[in-house]
Design an enzyme around this catalytic site. Sequence first.
Site, mmCIF file in Angstrom:
data_model
loop_
_atom_site.group_PDB
_atom_site.id
_atom_site.type_symbol
_atom_site.label_atom_id
_atom_site.label_comp_id
_atom_site.label_asym_id
_atom_site.label_seq_id
_atom_site.Cartn_x
_atom_site.Cartn_y
_atom_site.Cartn_z
ATOM 1 N N ASP A 64 0.963 -1.202 -0.109
ATOM 2 C CA ASP A 64 0.029 -0.141 0.160
ATOM 3 C C ASP A 64 0.816 1.251 0.033
ATOM 4 O OD1 ASP A 64 -3.169 0.548 0.836
ATOM 5 O OD2 ASP A 64 -1.884 2.272 1.066
ATOM 6 N N ILE A 65 0.354 2.167 -0.809
ATOM 7 C CA ILE A 65 1.433 3.589 -1.050
ATOM 8 C C ILE A 65 1.166 4.376 0.301
ATOM 9 C CG2 ILE A 65 -0.340 4.940 -1.924
ATOM 10 C CD1 ILE A 65 1.673 5.759 -4.116
ATOM 11 N N ASN A 104 -12.822 -3.078 2.639
ATOM 12 C CA ASN A 104 -13.678 -2.085 2.398
ATOM 13 C C ASN A 104 -14.700 -2.389 1.244
ATOM 14 O OD1 ASN A 104 -12.520 -0.979 4.663
ATOM 15 N ND2 ASN A 104 -11.077 0.049 3.451
ATOM 16 N N GLU A 160 -12.521 3.221 -1.287
ATOM 17 C CA GLU A 160 -12.025 4.330 -2.285
ATOM 18 C C GLU A 160 -11.723 4.059 -3.719
ATOM 19 O OE1 GLU A 160 -8.879 6.122 -0.062
ATOM 20 O OE2 GLU A 160 -10.134 6.969 1.471
ATOM 21 N N VAL A 161 -11.066 2.704 -3.807
ATOM 22 C CA VAL A 161 -10.769 2.364 -5.114
ATOM 23 C C VAL A 161 -11.720 1.422 -5.689
ATOM 24 C CG1 VAL A 161 -8.835 1.477 -6.488
ATOM 25 C CG2 VAL A 161 -8.130 2.879 -4.621
ATOM 26 N N HIS A 195 -10.248 -5.427 -3.717
ATOM 27 C CA HIS A 195 -9.070 -5.636 -2.907
ATOM 28 C C HIS A 195 -9.221 -5.837 -1.574
ATOM 29 C CE1 HIS A 195 -9.929 -1.204 -2.623
ATOM 30 N NE2 HIS A 195 -9.162 -1.332 -1.635
ATOM 31 N N HIS A 200 -6.915 -5.750 1.997
ATOM 32 C CA HIS A 200 -5.786 -5.125 2.806
ATOM 33 C C HIS A 200 -5.151 -6.181 3.824
ATOM 34 C CE1 HIS A 200 -6.429 -0.733 2.279
ATOM 35 N NE2 HIS A 200 -7.946 -1.312 1.969
HETATM 36 P P1 AMP Z 1 -9.922 1.618 0.103
HETATM 37 O O1 AMP Z 1 -10.401 2.584 1.102
HETATM 38 O O2 AMP Z 1 -10.136 0.157 0.791
HETATM 39 O O3 AMP Z 1 -10.361 1.514 -1.277
HETATM 40 O O4 AMP Z 1 -8.101 1.472 -0.019
HETATM 41 C C1 AMP Z 1 -7.563 2.011 -1.029
HETATM 42 C C2 AMP Z 1 -5.962 1.732 -0.575
HETATM 43 O O5 AMP Z 1 -5.338 2.056 -2.004
HETATM 44 C C3 AMP Z 1 -5.830 2.945 0.251
HETATM 45 O O6 AMP Z 1 -4.979 2.278 1.417
HETATM 46 C C4 AMP Z 1 -4.365 3.750 -0.624
HETATM 47 O O7 AMP Z 1 -3.116 4.097 0.173
HETATM 48 C C5 AMP Z 1 -3.975 2.584 -1.587
HETATM 49 N N1 AMP Z 1 -3.508 3.157 -2.712
HETATM 50 C C6 AMP Z 1 -3.945 4.209 -3.696
HETATM 51 N N2 AMP Z 1 -3.177 4.289 -4.635
HETATM 52 C C7 AMP Z 1 -2.248 3.190 -4.487
HETATM 53 C C8 AMP Z 1 -1.017 2.943 -5.428
HETATM 54 N N3 AMP Z 1 -0.986 3.557 -6.604
HETATM 55 N N4 AMP Z 1 -0.344 2.129 -5.032
HETATM 56 C C9 AMP Z 1 -0.545 1.435 -3.936
HETATM 57 N N5 AMP Z 1 -1.566 1.690 -2.951
HETATM 58 C C10 AMP Z 1 -2.331 2.527 -3.436
#
Ligand code: AMP
Length: 121
Positions: A33-34, A91, A99-100, A104, A106
């Site tokens: 994770d970034i 999530n 958010e994405v 996925h 974690h």
């Molecule tokens: P979520 O809220 O479960 O959708 O989590 C999205 C996660 O993606 C967050 O923890 C971000 O820090 C992570 N994230 C977003 N962009 C990147 C990226 N380019 N590389 C790695 N992790 C990312």
Amino acid sequence: MAYDSENIFAKILRGEIPCNKVYENQHALAFHDINPQAPTHVLVIPKGPYVSNDDFTASATDAEIVGFFRAVGHVARELGVADPGYRLIANTGIEGGQEVPHFHVHICGGRPLGRMINPAG
Ligand code: AMP
């Protein structure tokens, strides 16, 4: 919700933006994770175009689901968090705080993680 092929994880899967890769198999990709929230914080994503856990579990093939969750367990063991333990977070949707919009999980660990959910929301 339709899958948006311009989401950031889709771009990582296509190699359009880099990631810090941990592991890959036929059905899954794992990368750091970034913005880590724990000493170990790795994301595992399926290679197929699934919006969320809801979409994945309703629409993915058995082979995709097996390949994905085998990867999750393998990565946790490889990271050294299987013992003493870790947290899996998926999530899902608006109230789940996703958010994405590419499914996925974690994998978080490396220290005691405390309560499951922040009561403050
Ligand atoms: P979520 O809220 O479960 O959708 O989590 C999205 C996660 O993606 C967050 O923890 C971000 O820090 C992570 N994230 C977003 N962009 C990147 C990226 N380019 N590389 C790695 N992790 C990312």
